[in-house]
Scaffold this active site. Structure first.
Site, PDB file in Angstrom:
ATOM      1  N   GLU A  84       0.813  -1.214   0.000  1.00 39.78           N
ATOM      2  CA  GLU A  84       0.000   0.000   0.000  1.00 39.78           C
ATOM      3  C   GLU A  84       0.850   1.269   0.000  1.00 39.78           C
ATOM      4  O   GLU A  84       1.968   1.280   0.495  1.00 39.78           O
ATOM      5  CB  GLU A  84      -0.901   0.009   1.240  1.00 39.78           C
ATOM      6  CG  GLU A  84      -1.942  -1.112   1.199  1.00 39.78           C
ATOM      7  CD  GLU A  84      -2.921  -1.092   2.379  1.00 39.78           C
ATOM      8  OE1 GLU A  84      -4.097  -1.374   2.147  1.00 39.78           O
ATOM      9  OE2 GLU A  84      -2.509  -0.812   3.513  1.00 39.78           O
ATOM     10  N   CYS A  97       3.230   8.526   0.967  1.00 35.07           N
ATOM     11  CA  CYS A  97       3.843   7.657   1.965  1.00 35.07           C
ATOM     12  C   CYS A  97       4.035   6.302   1.296  1.00 35.07           C
ATOM     13  O   CYS A  97       3.065   5.674   0.869  1.00 35.07           O
ATOM     14  CB  CYS A  97       2.893   7.538   3.161  1.00 35.07           C
ATOM     15  SG  CYS A  97       3.416   6.330   4.383  1.00 35.07           S
ATOM     16  N   CYS A 104       6.820  -6.972   7.122  1.00 32.62           N
ATOM     17  CA  CYS A 104       7.873  -6.399   7.945  1.00 32.62           C
ATOM     18  C   CYS A 104       8.256  -7.409   9.015  1.00 32.62           C
ATOM     19  O   CYS A 104       7.407  -8.118   9.541  1.00 32.62           O
ATOM     20  CB  CYS A 104       7.367  -5.111   8.597  1.00 32.62           C
ATOM     21  SG  CYS A 104       8.618  -4.255   9.575  1.00 32.62           S
ATOM     22  N   CYS A 108       6.926  -4.810  15.850  1.00 30.93           N
ATOM     23  CA  CYS A 108       6.400  -3.830  16.825  1.00 30.93           C
ATOM     24  C   CYS A 108       4.982  -4.245  17.239  1.00 30.93           C
ATOM     25  O   CYS A 108       4.135  -4.543  16.388  1.00 30.93           O
ATOM     26  CB  CYS A 108       6.391  -2.424  16.231  1.00 30.93           C
ATOM     27  SG  CYS A 108       8.034  -1.835  15.798  1.00 30.93           S
ATOM     28  N   CYS A 111       1.728  -2.421  15.675  1.00 33.09           N
ATOM     29  CA  CYS A 111       1.693  -2.097  14.245  1.00 33.09           C
ATOM     30  C   CYS A 111       1.147  -3.236  13.403  1.00 33.09           C
ATOM     31  O   CYS A 111       1.596  -4.379  13.513  1.00 33.09           O
ATOM     32  CB  CYS A 111       3.117  -1.755  13.785  1.00 33.09           C
ATOM     33  SG  CYS A 111       3.212  -1.299  12.041  1.00 33.09           S
ATOM     34  N   GLY A 151       6.978  -1.843   6.062  1.00 31.99           N
ATOM     35  CA  GLY A 151       8.370  -2.274   5.983  1.00 31.99           C
ATOM     36  C   GLY A 151       9.327  -1.377   6.730  1.00 31.99           C
ATOM     37  O   GLY A 151       8.984  -0.268   7.128  1.00 31.99           O
ATOM     38  N   GLU A 152      10.536  -1.895   6.912  1.00 33.58           N
ATOM     39  CA  GLU A 152      11.586  -1.145   7.601  1.00 33.58           C
ATOM     40  C   GLU A 152      12.624  -0.742   6.545  1.00 33.58           C
ATOM     41  O   GLU A 152      13.389  -1.592   6.071  1.00 33.58           O
ATOM     42  CB  GLU A 152      12.198  -2.034   8.701  1.00 33.58           C
ATOM     43  CG  GLU A 152      13.495  -1.544   9.289  1.00 33.58           C
ATOM     44  CD  GLU A 152      13.460  -0.093   9.779  1.00 33.58           C
ATOM     45  OE1 GLU A 152      12.475   0.315  10.414  1.00 33.58           O
ATOM     46  OE2 GLU A 152      14.440   0.636   9.513  1.00 33.58           O
ATOM     47  N   SER A 183      11.960   6.819   7.681  1.00 34.83           N
ATOM     48  CA  SER A 183      11.619   6.487   9.055  1.00 34.83           C
ATOM     49  C   SER A 183      12.171   5.105   9.406  1.00 34.83           C
ATOM     50  O   SER A 183      12.077   4.173   8.621  1.00 34.83           O
ATOM     51  CB  SER A 183      10.094   6.498   9.204  1.00 34.83           C
ATOM     52  OG  SER A 183       9.737   6.271  10.545  1.00 34.83           O
ATOM     53  N   SER A 206      11.528   5.988  15.146  1.00 39.11           N
ATOM     54  CA  SER A 206      10.344   5.590  15.910  1.00 39.11           C
ATOM     55  C   SER A 206      10.801   5.190  17.302  1.00 39.11           C
ATOM     56  O   SER A 206      11.239   4.069  17.523  1.00 39.11           O
ATOM     57  CB  SER A 206       9.650   4.415  15.216  1.00 39.11           C
ATOM     58  OG  SER A 206       9.283   4.797  13.914  1.00 39.11           O
ATOM     59  N   LEU A 207      10.696   6.108  18.228  1.00 45.32           N
ATOM     60  CA  LEU A 207      11.210   5.858  19.574  1.00 45.32           C
ATOM     61  C   LEU A 207      10.138   5.190  20.447  1.00 45.32           C
ATOM     62  O   LEU A 207      10.323   4.115  20.969  1.00 45.32           O
ATOM     63  CB  LEU A 207      11.698   7.176  20.190  1.00 45.32           C
ATOM     64  CG  LEU A 207      12.485   7.048  21.484  1.00 45.32           C
ATOM     65  CD1 LEU A 207      13.775   6.271  21.279  1.00 45.32           C
ATOM     66  CD2 LEU A 207      12.789   8.426  22.079  1.00 45.32           C
ATOM     67  N   HIS A 208       9.036   5.866  20.612  1.00 41.40           N
ATOM     68  CA  HIS A 208       7.856   5.333  21.320  1.00 41.40           C
ATOM     69  C   HIS A 208       8.028   5.012  22.801  1.00 41.40           C
ATOM     70  O   HIS A 208       7.046   4.647  23.454  1.00 41.40           O
ATOM     71  CB  HIS A 208       7.280   4.106  20.604  1.00 41.40           C
ATOM     72  CG  HIS A 208       6.914   4.361  19.173  1.00 41.40           C
ATOM     73  ND1 HIS A 208       6.271   5.505  18.744  1.00 41.40           N
ATOM     74  CD2 HIS A 208       7.119   3.621  18.047  1.00 41.40           C
ATOM     75  CE1 HIS A 208       6.085   5.451  17.437  1.00 41.40           C
ATOM     76  NE2 HIS A 208       6.590   4.334  16.987  1.00 41.40           N
ATOM     77  N   ASN A 282      -2.995   4.797  16.617  1.00 45.27           N
ATOM     78  CA  ASN A 282      -4.130   4.421  15.785  1.00 45.27           C
ATOM     79  C   ASN A 282      -4.505   2.992  16.139  1.00 45.27           C
ATOM     80  O   ASN A 282      -3.638   2.130  16.211  1.00 45.27           O
ATOM     81  CB  ASN A 282      -3.753   4.510  14.304  1.00 45.27           C
ATOM     82  CG  ASN A 282      -3.510   5.944  13.893  1.00 45.27           C
ATOM     83  OD1 ASN A 282      -4.365   6.812  14.074  1.00 45.27           O
ATOM     84  ND2 ASN A 282      -2.328   6.223  13.369  1.00 45.27           N
ATOM     85  N   CYS A 322      -0.976   5.746  10.224  1.00 47.51           N
ATOM     86  CA  CYS A 322       0.248   5.058  10.629  1.00 47.51           C
ATOM     87  C   CYS A 322      -0.065   3.759  11.339  1.00 47.51           C
ATOM     88  O   CYS A 322      -0.881   3.723  12.243  1.00 47.51           O
ATOM     89  CB  CYS A 322       1.049   5.899  11.608  1.00 47.51           C
ATOM     90  SG  CYS A 322       1.720   7.346  10.893  1.00 47.51           S
TER      91      CYS A 322
HETATM   92  N1  SAH Z   1       9.581   0.674   9.950  1.00 47.72           N
HETATM   93  C1  SAH Z   1       9.684   2.101   9.940  1.00 47.72           C
HETATM   94  C2  SAH Z   1       8.707   2.697   8.987  1.00 47.72           C
HETATM   95  C3  SAH Z   1       7.259   2.622   9.427  1.00 47.72           C
HETATM   96  S1  SAH Z   1       6.797   4.240   9.669  1.00 47.72           S
HETATM   97  C4  SAH Z   1       9.544   2.637  11.352  1.00 47.72           C
HETATM   98  O1  SAH Z   1       9.292   1.848  12.238  1.00 47.72           O
HETATM   99  O2  SAH Z   1       9.761   3.819  11.575  1.00 47.72           O
HETATM  100  C5  SAH Z   1       5.327   4.129  10.446  1.00 47.72           C
HETATM  101  C6  SAH Z   1       5.310   4.871  11.745  1.00 47.72           C
HETATM  102  O3  SAH Z   1       4.053   4.623  12.342  1.00 47.72           O
HETATM  103  C7  SAH Z   1       6.368   4.398  12.726  1.00 47.72           C
HETATM  104  O4  SAH Z   1       6.770   5.445  13.557  1.00 47.72           O
HETATM  105  C8  SAH Z   1       5.580   3.393  13.516  1.00 47.72           C
HETATM  106  O5  SAH Z   1       6.179   3.104  14.763  1.00 47.72           O
HETATM  107  C9  SAH Z   1       4.266   4.110  13.641  1.00 47.72           C
HETATM  108  N2  SAH Z   1       3.153   3.247  13.994  1.00 47.72           N
HETATM  109  C10 SAH Z   1       3.044   1.901  13.815  1.00 47.72           C
HETATM  110  N3  SAH Z   1       1.860   1.475  14.288  1.00 47.72           N
HETATM  111  C11 SAH Z   1       1.207   2.552  14.733  1.00 47.72           C
HETATM  112  C12 SAH Z   1      -0.069   2.748  15.304  1.00 47.72           C
HETATM  113  N4  SAH Z   1      -0.898   1.740  15.494  1.00 47.72           N
HETATM  114  N5  SAH Z   1      -0.407   4.019  15.651  1.00 47.72           N
HETATM  115  C13 SAH Z   1       0.412   5.034  15.451  1.00 47.72           C
HETATM  116  N6  SAH Z   1       1.630   4.916  14.898  1.00 47.72           N
HETATM  117  C14 SAH Z   1       2.024   3.678  14.552  1.00 47.72           C
END
Ligand code: SAH
Length: 340
Positions: A84, A97, A104, A108, A111, A151-152, A183, A206-208, A282, A322
């Protein structure tokens, strides 16, 4: 192929070098057959079609948001796999995007893109096609690219670098590095490698979570790339490229939105002069995670002197947000929601 590679080919068959520029330009415009390259003679077009093929993804599904015009495409690739892309319109231009892999492997917990695992890397052309054909189909000039789809990107490093070269090339789409965001979930050694290319793109990490205990629970990548190693790579990246890193932080209720998380995050961001891109999680079907309060968290972070923005949510009605993009194999039983 890049223009210099096309040039080598034309050189070998005794054609002038400028043919390379012509072909490259046509490909960036999204022609699907050599016969559409009208400034190239018929004989040469035949020769080209005997030696090369043009990748053309098929639109398996297209959904347009009734709320904000965001478009989500599901592309069918040559081998029947599908990925997508999402096109978003902002005041300052149109952003696509793109996905970098089919599925992937990063795992995570929050995701959807990782649920079915990793199938294969995308070729540079397959990443480029998402930009070319989104522009062609939507009729909107693409000015920005975010590699935030499925994907990463840093797990498909060489193909992503080649894609960047292709899309950035002045003879093609000519999208400036400063208009491109890559990203990553935080593979430190690959961030180091990317730094050595010294590109002017925006790196988003993507720290989180600001502590290993929390991050280990939601992002398996943290087990081999803990926060101190990751932030060391980020610091080096910033020093080498002069580009400030953006840190994505999806707020998950009761997981990473506590007061302790907030204070530690602020401290870490000061250390790396990072910018925080906050987003409320999300929701993904079947997941136990719920969104936290992004506005409130942002306000408090900013009071602690952190540079923070809250990401707007686009395409909410078409699952284009996302973490909601999924690997989807071609399937005859595919449901066509919101067909246009
Ligand atoms: N693999 C890369 C590219 C994906 S980018 C990465 O991890 O950065 C997509 C972004 O959306 C990343 O920051 C990911 O952590 C975030 N993401 C994944 N699931 C999500 C969700 N359910 N809600 C909000 N952000 C999310």
């Amino acid at each position: 192929m890049l223009p210099y590679e096309l040039e080598e080919y034309f050189n070998k068959i005794g054609e002038p070098a400028f043919r390379a520029g012509q072909v490259f330009k046509w490909l960036a415009a999204g022609v699907t057959s050599f016969d559409d390259m009208t400034d190239i003679g018929k004989k040469l077009r035949e020769k080209l079609s005997e030696s090369f093929y043009i990748t053309v993804p098929n639109i398996l599904r297209k959904q347009v948001s009734a709320l904000d015009g965001t478009i989500k495409y599901l592309w069918e690739l040559r081998d029947g796999m599908a990925v997508e892309s999402v096109m978003m319109s902002y005041e300052h231009g149109n952003t696509v995007c793109v996905s970098s892999q089919v599925g992937c492997k990063m795992g995570c917990a929050f995701c959807a893109s990782t649920i079915g695992g990793h199938i294969r890397n995308l070729e540079p052309s397959e990443i480029l096609d998402q930009v070319v054909f989104t522009q062609l189909d939507s009729g909107k000039k693409i000015s920005n690219i975010v590699m935030m789809g499925i994907g990463e990107p840093l797990d498909n490093f060489d193909n992503v670098i080649r894609f960047l070269e292709l899309v950035n090339h002045a003879g093609g789409l000519n999208i400036g590095m400063r208009h491109i965001t890559v990203s990553t979930c935080g593979i430190a050694e690959r961030i180091d490698k990317l730094a050595s290319y010294n590109l002017q793109l925006t790196l988003s990490v993507s720290l989180h979570a600001p502590d290993d205990e929390t991050r280990n629970k939601i992002m398996p990548v943290n087990k081999s790339n803990n926060i101190s190693r990751l932030l060391e790579a980020c610091k080096h990246y910033h020093e080498k490229t002069g580009r400030r890193i953006s840190f994505e932080y999806a707020l998950i209720k009761g997981v990473n939105d506590g007061d302790g998380h907030l204070r530690l995050l602020a401290k870490k961001m000061r250390e790396v002069s990072g910018h925080v891109n906050l987003i409320a999680l999300n929701e993904v079907d079947g997941s136990q995670f719920k969104p936290g309060n992004a506005k409130e968290f942002a306000k408090r972070l900013s009071e602690l002197g952190v540079n923070v923005t809250v990401r707007r949510r686009l395409g909410a009605d078409i699952d284009a947000a996302c973490g909601q993009l999924r690997k989807k194999e071609k399937s005859p039983s595919y449901s066509v929601k919101g067909k246009v």
